[in-house]
Design a protein around this motif. Structure first.
Motif, PDB file in Angstrom:
ATOM      1  N   VAL A   1       0.743  -1.850  -9.720  1.00  0.00           N
ATOM      2  CA  VAL A   1       0.550  -1.282  -8.384  1.00  0.00           C
ATOM      3  C   VAL A   1       1.888  -0.692  -7.937  1.00  0.00           C
ATOM      4  CG1 VAL A   1      -0.005  -1.789  -5.967  1.00  0.00           C
ATOM      5  CG2 VAL A   1      -1.273  -2.924  -7.816  1.00  0.00           C
ATOM      6  N   HIS A   2       1.877   0.568  -7.531  1.00  0.00           N
ATOM      7  CA  HIS A   2       3.106   1.218  -7.094  1.00  0.00           C
ATOM      8  C   HIS A   2       3.234   1.144  -5.580  1.00  0.00           C
ATOM      9  CE1 HIS A   2       3.685   2.795 -11.104  1.00  0.00           C
ATOM     10  NE2 HIS A   2       2.390   3.034 -11.114  1.00  0.00           N
ATOM     11  N   LEU A   3       4.443   0.917  -5.115  1.00  0.00           N
ATOM     12  CA  LEU A   3       4.677   0.884  -3.667  1.00  0.00           C
ATOM     13  C   LEU A   3       5.362   2.181  -3.249  1.00  0.00           C
ATOM     14  CD1 LEU A   3       5.995  -2.782  -3.186  1.00  0.00           C
ATOM     15  CD2 LEU A   3       3.635  -1.927  -3.198  1.00  0.00           C
ATOM     16  N   ARG A   4       4.895   2.746  -2.172  1.00  0.00           N
ATOM     17  CA  ARG A   4       5.531   3.941  -1.596  1.00  0.00           C
ATOM     18  C   ARG A   4       5.930   3.589  -0.181  1.00  0.00           C
ATOM     19  NH1 ARG A   4       4.422   5.945  -6.637  1.00  0.00           N
ATOM     20  NH2 ARG A   4       2.521   7.168  -6.819  1.00  0.00           N
ATOM     21  N   GLY A   5       7.198   3.709   0.133  1.00  0.00           N
ATOM     22  CA  GLY A   5       7.654   3.393   1.488  1.00  0.00           C
ATOM     23  C   GLY A   5       7.289   4.523   2.442  1.00  0.00           C
ATOM     24  N   LEU A   6       6.462   4.191   3.429  1.00  0.00           N
ATOM     25  CA  LEU A   6       5.962   5.216   4.364  1.00  0.00           C
ATOM     26  C   LEU A   6       6.828   5.272   5.623  1.00  0.00           C
ATOM     27  CD1 LEU A   6       3.669   7.193   5.281  1.00  0.00           C
ATOM     28  CD2 LEU A   6       2.514   5.194   6.227  1.00  0.00           C
TER      29      LEU A   6
ATOM     30  N   CYS B   1     -11.377  -1.766  -6.951  1.00  0.00           N
ATOM     31  CA  CYS B   1     -12.291  -0.665  -7.297  1.00  0.00           C
ATOM     32  C   CYS B   1     -11.596   0.384  -8.145  1.00  0.00           C
ATOM     33  CB  CYS B   1     -12.771   0.027  -6.037  1.00  0.00           C
ATOM     34  SG  CYS B   1     -13.739  -1.030  -5.027  1.00  0.00           S
ATOM     35  N   GLY B   2     -10.270   0.353  -8.186  1.00  0.00           N
ATOM     36  CA  GLY B   2      -9.585   1.391  -8.968  1.00  0.00           C
ATOM     37  C   GLY B   2      -8.343   1.953  -8.297  1.00  0.00           C
ATOM     38  N   ALA B   3      -8.040   1.497  -7.071  1.00  0.00           N
ATOM     39  CA  ALA B   3      -6.805   1.974  -6.428  1.00  0.00           C
ATOM     40  C   ALA B   3      -5.596   1.348  -7.130  1.00  0.00           C
ATOM     41  CB  ALA B   3      -6.809   1.630  -4.937  1.00  0.00           C
ATOM     42  N   ASN B   4      -4.454   2.061  -7.086  1.00  0.00           N
ATOM     43  CA  ASN B   4      -3.258   1.551  -7.769  1.00  0.00           C
ATOM     44  C   ASN B   4      -1.972   1.792  -6.986  1.00  0.00           C
ATOM     45  OD1 ASN B   4      -3.298   4.355  -8.193  1.00  0.00           O
ATOM     46  ND2 ASN B   4      -2.001   4.160  -9.997  1.00  0.00           N
ATOM     47  N   VAL B   5      -2.113   2.126  -5.708  1.00  0.00           N
ATOM     48  CA  VAL B   5      -0.936   2.414  -4.881  1.00  0.00           C
ATOM     49  C   VAL B   5      -1.114   1.750  -3.520  1.00  0.00           C
ATOM     50  CG1 VAL B   5       0.204   4.283  -3.585  1.00  0.00           C
ATOM     51  CG2 VAL B   5      -0.398   4.654  -5.983  1.00  0.00           C
ATOM     52  N   ILE B   6       0.000   1.199  -2.990  1.00  0.00           N
ATOM     53  CA  ILE B   6       0.014   0.703  -1.608  1.00  0.00           C
ATOM     54  C   ILE B   6       1.205   1.351  -0.917  1.00  0.00           C
ATOM     55  CG2 ILE B   6       0.382  -1.349  -0.156  1.00  0.00           C
ATOM     56  CD1 ILE B   6      -1.150  -2.977  -2.174  1.00  0.00           C
TER      57      ILE B   6
ATOM     58  N   PHE C   1       0.260  -6.577 -10.473  1.00  0.00           N
ATOM     59  CA  PHE C   1       1.694  -6.791 -10.242  1.00  0.00           C
ATOM     60  C   PHE C   1       2.334  -5.500  -9.742  1.00  0.00           C
ATOM     61  CE2 PHE C   1       0.982  -5.412 -14.561  1.00  0.00           C
ATOM     62  CZ  PHE C   1       1.928  -4.407 -14.725  1.00  0.00           C
ATOM     63  N   ILE C   2       3.484  -5.640  -9.115  1.00  0.00           N
ATOM     64  CA  ILE C   2       4.188  -4.472  -8.578  1.00  0.00           C
ATOM     65  C   ILE C   2       4.983  -3.803  -9.698  1.00  0.00           C
ATOM     66  CG2 ILE C   2       6.013  -3.705  -7.006  1.00  0.00           C
ATOM     67  CD1 ILE C   2       5.208  -6.048  -5.162  1.00  0.00           C
TER      68      ILE C   2
END
Ligand code: 5AD
Length: 361
Positions: A42-47, A303-308, A351-352
Motif C-alpha cells: 500500500v502506497h502512502l501519498r501525503g495530501l 476490493c483492489g485499492a492500493n493507495v491511501i 503492508f506500507i
C-alpha cells in the motif's frame, strides 16, 4: 494479467446486490488480480490541501465560490514546504498538492514550489489544481511535476452539464481533452468519478468505469457523493437552479446518493476497476472513509485499492477544506498516522511500501 469485461458484464455486476456473490466472486477476483499485478503493498501519498478558494460553482462541492458560509484560506509557501519536509521525513514517496481553482495562485508560483520541493526532497509531486490553461500544465511539468489528478466526475454529458454551470470552454469533452494533453506531456494521469450523484444511472456508472479504462488512466480516484448542505444539489437543485427530476428512492436503475447500497456500489466499482485497469493505482479515498469510518479504507483495499492519502494539511485548515461534510479530522502527526495505518494494514495482510509507487513500475 488481462481480463476482458464487456459492458454487459460490467452492468451485470453493478446490478448485483448479493453481498455473498460480490464478496465471494468479484472481490475475490479483484484481490487475485491485485496480488498478481501490484502485490500487497500500500502506497502512502501525503495530501496537502493548499487552498479552499475556488472560482467554480460546481453544484455538489462545498468549496463552490457562492458558498459564503465558508471561511477561506490559502497556505503560504513556507507552510507548503514544511508539509513537504514532513512527508519526506516519513519517506512516503509522494506529495499531493490539491486545491480549489484559486485565481490568486499564479502558475509561476506553483512552478516555483514544485521546483523547490524537487530540489530539496526525493519525492514524486502530484498536482490536483483543477482546470487550467494548457500552458500552466506544461510549465509545471517542466518544473518537475510528475503526476496530475483531474476527475471527469461523470461520463454522462447531460449529468455533467446539470452539475457544472456553463463556463467558457469547460465541459466534459474539454476535460477529457486536458487529460489527453497531460498524458502527451509525460504526466502520470489520474482521474475518476463520483458514485451516487443525484440522477446518475447504473448504466452511466458502467460508462464511467469503461471511460476510465479507455483513457488508460494511471490512477483512478472514486468515492461516494456526500450531500453538502450549503450546495444546490443537496437541496434538489441543479447548477442552473432548476429542480432535479424526481426519482423514486427505490428505482433500481439509479445509484442511491446515500446508504449501504451506495457504499456497496463504490466497492463494486473498485473491484471492477482493478479488473479493467490491472496496473492502475487505486486510492481508498477519504470520502469512502467518511461514509464508513471503521471499515471504509480497509474494505476499499480489499476490493483492489492500493493507495491511501493521509492528510498532512495543518490541522486548523483541514476543517475548512470542506468539500463535503463529516470528514474525520484527527489531530495526528504523520508518524502517529503511519503507525495506526500500519496496525490496521497488518490485520488484512497488507503492508506500507516506501517506494514511489509509479503506475507502471
Ligand atoms: N461528495 C463527495 N466528493 C466530492 N467531491 C466534490 N464534492 C464532493 C461531494 N459533495 C470530489 C470531486 C472532486 C474531488 C476533489 O472531490 O470528485 O474532484
Amino acid at each position: 494479467m488481462e481480463l476482458v469485461l464487456n459492458r454487459q458484464e460490467v452492468c451485470a455486476w453493478l446490478s448485483c446486490e448479493s453481498e455473498e456473490k460480490i464478496r465471494g466472486d468479484l472481490m475475490y477476483l479483484g484481490q487475485h488480480v491485485q496480488l498478481n499485478t501490484k502485490g500487497m503493498a500500500v502506497h502512502l501519498r501525503g495530501l496537502v490541501e493548499v487552498s479552499n478558494r475556488c472560482r467554480r460553482q460546481c453544484a455538489y462541492c462545498g468549496l463552490r465560490a457562492a458558498n459564503g458560509a465558508l471561511e477561506r484560506y490559502a497556505l503560504s509557501d513556507e507552510e507548503i514546504l514544511a508539509c513537504a519536509q514532513r512527508i519526506a521525513e516519513r519517506r512516503w514517496g509522494t506529495i499531493v498538492l490539491q486545491g480549489g481553482e484559486d485565481g490568486a495562485s499564479s502558475a509561476e508560483r506553483v512552478a516555483r514550489l514544485v521546483k523547490t520541493i524537487k530540489e530539496r526532497h526525493d519525492l514524486a509531486v502530484t498536482l490536483s489544481l483543477g482546470e487550467r490553461p494548457i500552458e500552466d500544465y506544461a510549465l509545471w511539468r517542466q518544473a518537475g511535476a510528475d503526476r496530475y489528478l483531474l476527475r471527469f466526475e461523470t461520463s454522462d454529458e447531460a449529468l455533467f452539464q446539470r452539475i457544472h454551470p456553463p463556463a467558457a470552454g469547460s465541459n466534459l469533452p474539454s476535460r477529457l481533452h486536458i487529460l489527453r494533453e497531460l498524458r502527451l506531456m509525460g504526466y502520470e494521469v489520474g482521474s475518476g468519478f463520483l458514485v451516487g450523484l443525484p440522477g446518475q444511472s447504473l448504466r452511466s456508472l458502467a460508462d464511467d468505469l469503461l471511460l476510465a479504462q479507455s483513457l488508460e488512466l494511471d490512477m483512478v480516484g472514486i468515492g461516494p457523493y456526500i450531500a453538502h448542505p450549503d450546495t444546490p444539489l443537496s437541496r434538489g437543485l441543479d447548477a442552473q437552479g432548476e429542480p432535479l427530476p424526481l426519482l423514486s428512492a427505490s428505482d433500481s436503475e439509479y445509484v442511491p446518493s446515500s446508504g449501504p447500497r451506495q457504499e456497496q456500489l463504490v466497492y463494486i466499482c473498485l473491484a471492477l476497476l482493478r479488473l479493467l485497469l490491472p496496473q492502475a493505482n487505486l486510492p481508498a479515498t477519504t470520502a469512502l472513509a467518511t461514509v464508513n469510518k471503521d471499515q471504509g479504507l480497509l474494505r476499499g483495499l480489499q476490493c483492489g485499492a492500493n493507495v491511501i492519502m493521509p492528510n498532512v494539511t495543518p490541522y486548523d485548515k483541514r476543517l475548512l477544506y470542506a468539500i463535503y461534510p463529516g470528514k474525520d479530522i484527527v489531530d495526528e502527526t504523520p508518524l502517529q498516522k503511519e503507525m495506526a495505518l500500519q496496525e490496521q494494514l497488518k490485520s488484512v495482510g497488507r503492508f506500507i511500501s516506501y517506494d514511489r509507487g509509479n503506475a507502471r513500475s
